[in-house]
Design a protein around this motif. Sequence first.
Motif, short mmCIF file in Angstrom:
data_model
loop_
_atom_site.label_atom_id
_atom_site.label_comp_id
_atom_site.label_asym_id
_atom_site.label_seq_id
_atom_site.Cartn_x
_atom_site.Cartn_y
_atom_site.Cartn_z
N GLU A 281 0.83 -1.21 0.00
CA GLU A 281 0.00 0.00 0.00
C GLU A 281 0.86 1.25 0.00
OE1 GLU A 281 -3.19 2.23 2.95
OE2 GLU A 281 -2.88 0.07 3.14
N ALA A 285 1.22 4.11 -3.04
CA ALA A 285 0.81 5.49 -2.76
C ALA A 285 1.92 6.51 -3.00
CB ALA A 285 0.31 5.60 -1.32
N LEU A 365 -8.83 2.34 -4.11
CA LEU A 365 -7.65 3.14 -3.80
C LEU A 365 -7.84 4.62 -4.13
CD1 LEU A 365 -4.68 3.07 -2.81
CD2 LEU A 365 -4.01 2.73 -5.21
N TYR A 368 -8.59 7.04 -1.38
CA TYR A 368 -7.44 7.47 -0.57
C TYR A 368 -6.59 8.50 -1.31
CZ TYR A 368 -2.83 7.22 1.58
OH TYR A 368 -1.61 7.54 2.14
N THR A 369 -6.29 8.24 -2.57
CA THR A 369 -5.36 9.12 -3.29
C THR A 369 -5.93 10.52 -3.49
OG1 THR A 369 -6.16 8.29 -5.43
CG2 THR A 369 -4.26 7.18 -4.47
N VAL A 372 -5.63 12.41 -0.10
CA VAL A 372 -4.32 12.92 0.31
C VAL A 372 -3.91 14.13 -0.53
CG1 VAL A 372 -3.55 10.69 1.19
CG2 VAL A 372 -3.03 11.30 -1.16
N THR A 391 -8.58 12.74 10.13
CA THR A 391 -7.99 11.52 10.69
C THR A 391 -8.74 11.04 11.91
OG1 THR A 391 -5.80 12.15 9.86
CG2 THR A 391 -5.87 10.53 11.64
N GLN A 399 -12.64 3.64 11.39
CA GLN A 399 -11.94 2.42 11.00
C GLN A 399 -11.63 1.50 12.18
OE1 GLN A 399 -8.43 2.97 8.60
NE2 GLN A 399 -7.74 0.87 8.89
N VAL A 419 -10.81 -0.56 6.23
CA VAL A 419 -9.97 0.38 5.49
C VAL A 419 -10.80 1.14 4.46
CG1 VAL A 419 -7.97 0.60 3.97
CG2 VAL A 419 -7.92 -1.05 5.86
N SER A 422 -13.11 3.66 6.04
CA SER A 422 -12.35 4.81 6.51
C SER A 422 -12.01 5.76 5.37
CB SER A 422 -11.06 4.34 7.20
OG SER A 422 -10.24 5.43 7.54
N TRP A 423 -11.54 5.21 4.26
CA TRP A 423 -11.21 6.06 3.10
C TRP A 423 -12.44 6.82 2.61
CZ3 TRP A 423 -8.07 2.00 -0.22
CH2 TRP A 423 -6.79 1.83 0.38
#
Length: 459
Positions: A281, A285, A365, A368-369, A372, A391, A399, A419, A422-423
């Motif tokens: 992971e 990332a 994914l 998440y990306t 960020v 967070t 999470q 996971v 959470s994302w």
Amino acid sequence: MGDVVTDMTTGPPLRRIVGFALPLAAASLFQQVYLLVDSVVVGRYVGVDGLAAVGASGPLFYLLNAMFIGLGTAFTIRLAHLRGAGQDRQRRDVVVALAAVTVCWTLGCVLLVTVLAEPVLALMGITGALAEQCARFIGVLSLGFPGIFGSAAVSAYLRGLGDSRAAMWVQACGNLLNIGLALLFVGGLGLGIAGAALATAVAASVATVVGVAASARAYPLPRGRPTRRAVRGEFVDAVRLGAPLATQHVILAVGIMVLVWIIEPYGEVVLAAFTVVSRVEAFSAILFLSFSGAVTAFAAQNLGAGHVERARQGLLRALGLTVGLTVLVSALVLLARGPVAALFTDDPTTRRVTGQYLLIIFPFLSLYTVMVVLHGYLNGARRTTVPLVCTIVAFALVQVPFAYVLSRPFGIEAVMWAVVVSWTTGLAYSVFCLRHVLTPRRTPARGHPPTPVEVRSSP
């Protein structure tokens, strides 16, 4: 190095962001290659128990290292703002404050590891022979704290000046040396996981010496002596700006420790799979975290110079590129999940659990990306409390409880699906906080001046 400092207030926004991000990605690539090689070497030469020990030790080291990276990012943002505003003379005071923070942090972390390593491992449920290996790994690693935090400080300084290429070479120097030393100490000399820790300590120390020497030569500080008042002001500003970033990493590290505690009853095989997935992971990332760092610098310079709309356009174009590249990366990992798991271990159960974990999280994914990259803009705009709240909500309140409560009736699969949940939560919150930036602005009515856009410091 001095000729490659990037002025991100001019030129095509996406080209500036990508040009800044690629050296960061290369530096992170070297780091993740080292981590992957280190895990492979430990898994092959020490075994599943050694791989589990490295994974169990990871959250404690992440806690110390990531907190400092949060503080270092505050100095990066400050330097980028000064550069955008054309105020280079204050750079001297920032450097002195950064050096003081680095020294104090290093000494404090050595003391903390000496006193608290074993009690923290016990709280995570790590006992017996596994705890002994973890304590040995962390103890040897602490010898390299001056180099580890020193190289991170040098990298933060160079990124703040816009010289991501020089930051890349500093990190690459340490990571390449780290790979060679890990193969020598663990594979050649049979020093076990202590050899892996020693390799990191030596390599980071060499990288710090090289980085400080090169930075001093390429970017001599402005003449004059720093005043105590100015340095204190820079220190206070960095702590105020960096405290939310550091706290964010504290929450992540503590949460990962709790996840290790949740996973530990399933045995060392599952813990080893958890370690492998975390490596994959992190490796996947790399580019997107580099985009996030580049967007931070881009937003900081342009907002510092008053170019608000340019900062917004840069973010939107970076998001479009992020989504496209994430689809490609996700597809590659899913197609190669079997060989990837086999690379780390021959244990069939560990390989099966690793493949299952990757199959669950990687289709999502992009959640998440994109998140960020949005956080990169928020950091550059000095709104560092927003990623912290994100967070807390997504990781600490969603999470971890999700994984704990549902792992009992549904098993380890619940930890994996936590996971994704959470994302999803984190992205929704981040989009909400930046809705005024992501949506097109209305054209003001004729005769009415446009409303100025402020850089806010709170959500």
